[in-house]
Design an enzyme around this catalytic site. Structure first.
Site, short mmCIF file in Angstrom:
data_model
loop_
_atom_site.label_atom_id
_atom_site.label_comp_id
_atom_site.label_asym_id
_atom_site.label_seq_id
_atom_site.Cartn_x
_atom_site.Cartn_y
_atom_site.Cartn_z
N ARG A 189 -13.75 -32.16 -53.73
CA ARG A 189 -13.53 -31.04 -52.81
C ARG A 189 -13.04 -31.57 -51.47
O ARG A 189 -13.60 -32.53 -50.95
CB ARG A 189 -14.82 -30.25 -52.63
CG ARG A 189 -14.66 -28.90 -52.00
CD ARG A 189 -15.98 -28.17 -51.99
NE ARG A 189 -16.54 -28.02 -53.34
CZ ARG A 189 -17.74 -27.50 -53.59
NH1 ARG A 189 -18.50 -27.11 -52.58
NH2 ARG A 189 -18.17 -27.38 -54.83
N SER A 210 -14.58 -23.06 -54.71
CA SER A 210 -15.88 -22.41 -54.88
C SER A 210 -16.15 -21.42 -53.75
O SER A 210 -15.34 -20.53 -53.49
CB SER A 210 -16.98 -23.47 -54.98
OG SER A 210 -18.21 -22.90 -55.35
N HIS A 211 -17.27 -21.58 -53.05
CA HIS A 211 -17.66 -20.63 -52.00
C HIS A 211 -17.28 -21.12 -50.61
O HIS A 211 -17.71 -20.53 -49.61
CB HIS A 211 -19.18 -20.42 -52.06
CG HIS A 211 -19.95 -21.69 -51.87
ND1 HIS A 211 -20.12 -22.60 -52.89
CD2 HIS A 211 -20.57 -22.22 -50.79
CE1 HIS A 211 -20.83 -23.63 -52.43
NE2 HIS A 211 -21.11 -23.43 -51.16
N LYS A 240 -13.35 -28.92 -60.38
CA LYS A 240 -14.55 -29.08 -61.20
C LYS A 240 -14.07 -29.56 -62.57
O LYS A 240 -13.24 -28.90 -63.20
CB LYS A 240 -15.32 -27.76 -61.30
CG LYS A 240 -15.90 -27.30 -59.97
CD LYS A 240 -16.66 -26.00 -60.09
CE LYS A 240 -17.26 -25.58 -58.75
NZ LYS A 240 -18.01 -24.30 -58.83
N ASP A 289 -19.41 -15.28 -56.26
CA ASP A 289 -18.85 -16.18 -55.25
C ASP A 289 -17.36 -16.35 -55.51
O ASP A 289 -16.78 -15.69 -56.38
CB ASP A 289 -19.59 -17.51 -55.23
CG ASP A 289 -19.29 -18.39 -56.43
OD1 ASP A 289 -18.95 -17.84 -57.49
OD2 ASP A 289 -19.40 -19.63 -56.31
N ASP A 303 -15.40 -18.41 -57.01
CA ASP A 303 -14.84 -18.74 -58.33
C ASP A 303 -15.63 -18.13 -59.48
O ASP A 303 -15.38 -18.45 -60.64
CB ASP A 303 -14.71 -20.25 -58.50
CG ASP A 303 -16.04 -20.98 -58.51
OD1 ASP A 303 -17.00 -20.47 -57.90
OD2 ASP A 303 -16.12 -22.08 -59.10
N ASP A 318 -18.82 -18.36 -60.54
CA ASP A 318 -19.87 -19.01 -61.30
C ASP A 318 -21.26 -18.79 -60.71
O ASP A 318 -22.25 -19.32 -61.22
CB ASP A 318 -19.60 -20.52 -61.47
CG ASP A 318 -19.51 -21.27 -60.15
OD1 ASP A 318 -19.72 -20.65 -59.08
OD2 ASP A 318 -19.22 -22.48 -60.18
N ARG A 319 -21.35 -17.97 -59.63
CA ARG A 319 -22.65 -17.67 -59.03
C ARG A 319 -22.82 -16.16 -58.91
O ARG A 319 -21.85 -15.42 -58.79
CB ARG A 319 -22.79 -18.32 -57.66
CG ARG A 319 -22.73 -19.84 -57.74
CD ARG A 319 -23.31 -20.48 -56.49
NE ARG A 319 -22.49 -20.29 -55.33
CZ ARG A 319 -22.95 -20.22 -54.08
NH1 ARG A 319 -24.23 -20.27 -53.85
NH2 ARG A 319 -22.12 -20.09 -53.08
N HIS A 363 -26.48 -20.04 -59.42
CA HIS A 363 -25.94 -20.53 -60.69
C HIS A 363 -26.95 -20.27 -61.80
O HIS A 363 -28.12 -20.63 -61.67
CB HIS A 363 -25.68 -22.05 -60.63
CG HIS A 363 -24.54 -22.45 -59.75
ND1 HIS A 363 -23.25 -22.53 -60.22
CD2 HIS A 363 -24.48 -22.81 -58.45
CE1 HIS A 363 -22.45 -22.92 -59.24
NE2 HIS A 363 -23.17 -23.09 -58.15
#
Length: 783
Positions: free
Chosen positions: A338, A426-427, A436, A562, A564, A566-567, A649
């Protein structure tokens, strides 16, 4: 002059008494070391014995399963079975499977789509379905323990392929459970130890002292080619002094005895040394140089310097070949890669990352990989560069375009690739992006991530003689169908979905509508600049608009994703934010109804009420480090059915694939709530709750959170509390706990506090505040 005396005696007498006391103390310490050495020896014997029994059991099970799996491979590879499957005559093919196979019953063949199996749930059995899905994913025979009626049996499942490898069906047979339990039953285990055959959190067979079952995973070993493992445990033995081994403690005892003897003999030895030193001084006086002789000796600058000496250049090695592009090692994080686009992340860097991933795949014999990207403005160019690097390494890329991270993970399973990369920040803020990475089913983390940098920095990148292939695929509908065939709501629920303009804004509402929910979208148009609020549901301020919309529309609940997807975050009609650790309680109770004894993993930031809740529902709780890749790795190691993090997650192994998926977690949540007579808010509000804080993020001194946490752990002194250093420092009291850990994604300290009441919370915060400020007075704590 007269001499006075006292009760102790003269100076020499006092010295002899003190030396005798010191010798006695040393003898006592030697006895302690010797006793500890004996205990360590006994522990080693027990541990060696139970480990030997475990390894024998694993070998026996592996041999038995290997024979059965080989027979299954032969049966599904036979012409009669393949012909029957190709003709669609699945009953005939099943009969051919069972024919002349000792112990086999209830053979079955199904179309590879498994639609009939999903429609038959729950009566058809989740275990049988899971075994078939696992066989399709592995493209090979797999072995699972499943429940058939009222009894457990061993199931062998395998894909059935015809000419040119065309997938025709998936087959499954049941065998007696003794196939796998017999090696465990016959293994000789030492007295007082424990041995168990386990699948996931379920113990298929246990032997020995069941009180040791909770610690058996430490000596657990997976049975190759199956989801089984043999776990073992020995009684706890206190470590020897200084953490020494048995030989070390024995040596320590001997050393202490020697020191005791030396102390007793010390006066005599001192006298002899003094006498010898006096004699030596007399001899040395005669040999010492005079002042004139000393002055005649050459100065340092007169010493001959003609003799060459070895310098640093003599051992110099050629500098490693490095790429022209400067790559910042700081973007290779604990969980993923990242960086900030335009500063530490560029298309050139992305291409090198792709080639490094391709190099790892080449070494593992992997050829295919799925790539997707989130909705960030930089996603398209970085994805294209990443794909260029992967193809340069000869990998075949399936580009699924703009997709939430869970859809990318799903693609790795659904397309049988096994590897994938999600290009996502992501966030994080809009100018961030990253990768990822999953290779061969393993999410890269820790050393595996930094290894990619080492390959790039050292120029150790594979370049294939021919460029890999590239294919574009759209698998959104496949994902929706897969979820919808597994989950359908018993009653409709009205749900507001806030995607925060992240990439889940398209797929999330589509999935929830497909399972029977009435969806009201909020900020679901994908915009990589995130104009409305930051796409991070773990921050309460980002849920304000969702809370307002749910209340105004009188919806059953609101869910947030979030950046992407995944949360997951959840709010009720009354505006309450249901923290993820409480949601994990609800998920755990649901999973444990079908999987009693299953292991449930949670991270160090979750509430202290969670372990007790899991235990009361018949599960096995396990606390682990924060981080999606670390949690997934622990799930694979332990066979856990479910895991979750305070960040939102959630990882479902039961009925799903074990990766973190906020969209699927939302579907499972609605399934549970729709099956209850109470309102969604009543169900969620009934979950155990104390007084807690959200995550508190504090800028780390010197932007180095790990160094600060190491200092804090080293100097921590919390008397009367239980300390855990799995990830940072978590301190548990009977009425609450506090945590400080280093973020692995940003240069901040992460703190959280949880207690039975406000008074306990404030007391625990004060305990941490005093110690943190003592270490760093200017730390801006904010509590």
């Amino acid at each position: 002059m007269s001499k006075t005396t006292n009760g102790i005696g003269s100076g020499p007498d006092r010295l002899r008494l003190l030396l005798a006391a010191l010798a006695a103390l040393l003898v006592l310490l030697a006895a302690w070391f010797a006793w500890s050495a004996w205990q360590q020896h006994l522990d080693g014997e027990r541990r060696s014995g139970v480990t030997r029994a475990r390894d024998e059991a694993v070998a026996g099970i592996s041999a038995a399963l290997g024979g059965q799996q080989q027979r299954m491979a032969e049966r599904v590879g036979s012409a009669p079975v393949q012909q029957a499957a190709a003709d669609g005559d699945f009953p005939r093919a099943a009969d051919l499977l069972d024919d002349d196979w000792t112990g086999v019953v209830d053979g079955v063949l199904m179309p590879a789509e498994l639609d009939a199996a999903y429609q038959a749930l729950p009566d058809g059995g989740y275990g049988r379905l899971g075994a078939m899905e696992a066989a399709l994913a592995a493209d090979a025979p797999v072995a699972w323990v499943v429940r058939a009626g009222d009894a457990e049996r061993m199931a062998i499942a395998a894909p059935v392929r015809g000419e040119q490898g065309r997938l025709l069906a998936v087959a499954l047979v049941h065998l007696p459970l003794e196939v796998v339990t017999a090696p465990v039953s016959s293994a000789a285990i030492p007295d007082g130890t424990y041995l168990a055959l386990r699948q996931g959190g379920h113990s298929v067979l246990e032997r020995g002292d069941n009180r040791l079952s909770g610690s058996a995973e430490a000596l657990g070993t997976r049975v190759p080619g199956s989801g089984l493992r043999v776990s073992a445990a020995v009684p706890y033995v206190a470590p020897a002094p200084l953490g020494l081994s048995a030989p070390g403690a024995t040596l320590g005892a001997l050393v202490l005895l020697g020191l005791a003897l030396l102390v007793l003999l010390a006066p005599r030895l001192v006298a002899r040394v003094r006498a010898h030193a006096h004699a030596t001084d007399i001899e040395d006086t005669a040999d010492s140089p005079t002042l004139a002789e000393a002055a005649a000796q050459p100065e340092d600058d007169e010493i001959d310097t003609d003799t060459p000496s070895a310098g640093p250049s003599d051992s110099a090695t050629p500098a490693p070949v490095v790429p022209d592009v400067q790559v910042d090692p700081g973007i290779f994080r604990a969980y993923d890669i990242r960086g900030i686009v335009g500063r530490t992340l560029s298309p050139e860097v992305a291409s090198l990352v792709g080639q490094a991933i391709g190099t790892v795949m080449q070494e593992k014999g992997l050829t295919d990989i799925v790539v997707g990207r989130d909705g960030r403005l930089s996603g398209s160019m970085l994805s294209a560069a990443l794909i260029e690097g992967l193809r340069k390494a000869g990998r075949n890329v399936v580009d699924i375009g703009m997709a939430p991270t869970p859809l990318v993970y799903f693609g790795a399973y659904h397309l049988r690739a096994g590897s994938c990369v999600s290009v996502t920040g992501s966030h994080n803020p809009p100018d961030y992006n990253g990768f990822k990475v999953v290779v061969g089913g393993d999410t890269l983390s820790g050393d595996a991530v930094t290894d990619l940098y080492a390959r790039i920095a050292g120029g150790h990148l594979y370049e294939a003689p021919a460029e890999g292939g590239l294919e574009q695929r759209d698998i959104e509908d496949d994902y929706v169908q897969r979820v919808a065939t597994d989950i359908q709501l018993e009653r409709p629920l009205k749900v507001v979905v806030d995607a925060g303009n992240g990439v889940a804004g398209g797929l999330g509402p589509k999935v929830l509508e497909a399972i029977g929910a009435e969806v009201v979208p909020l900020y679901c148009d994908i915009d990589g600049s995130f104009p409305n609020h930051h796409p991070d549901p773990s921050e309460p301020q980002n849920l304000a608009d969702l809370v307002q919309m749910v209340g105004r529309l009188e919806a059953d609940l609101g869910v947030a994703f979030d950046g992407d997807g995944d949360r997951l975050g959840v709010v009720t009609r009354d505006g309450h934010n249901i923290y993820p650790d409480r949601l994990l309680m609800l998920f755990a109770a649901d999973v444990l109804e079908r999987n009693p004894g299953a292991q449930i993993i949670f991270d160090v930031k979750c509430t202290g009420r969670l372990p007790g809740y899991v235990l009361r529902h018949g599960g096995s709780p396990l606390m682990w480090k924060t981080g999606h890749s670390l949690i997934k790795s622990k799930m694979r190691e332990t066979g856990a059915e479910l895991a979750g993090e305070m960040s939102g997650h959630f990882f479902f192994q039961e009925r799903w694939y074990g990766f973190d998926d906020g969209i699927y977690a939302a579907a499972r949540l609605l399934e549970i709530l729709a099956a209850r007579a109470e309102s969604a808010g009543e169900v969620l509000e009934a979950l155990p709750e104390g007084v807690s804080t959200p995550e508190i993020k504090v800028p780390a001194p010197g932007e180095d959170p790990h160094s600060f946490v190491e200092r804090f752990v080293a100097e921590a002194d919390f008397s009367g509390a239980r300390l855990s250093t799995i990830d940072g420092l978590r301190v548990d009291w009977p009425d609450g706990w506090g945590l400080v850990r280093a973020s692995n994604t940003t240069p901040v300290l992460v703190l959280r506090f949880d207690a039975d009441d406000q008074a306990a919370l404030e007391r625990i915060q004060d305990e941490f505040r005093r110690r943190l400020l003592a270490l760093e007075p200017d730390l801006p704590l904010g509590f």
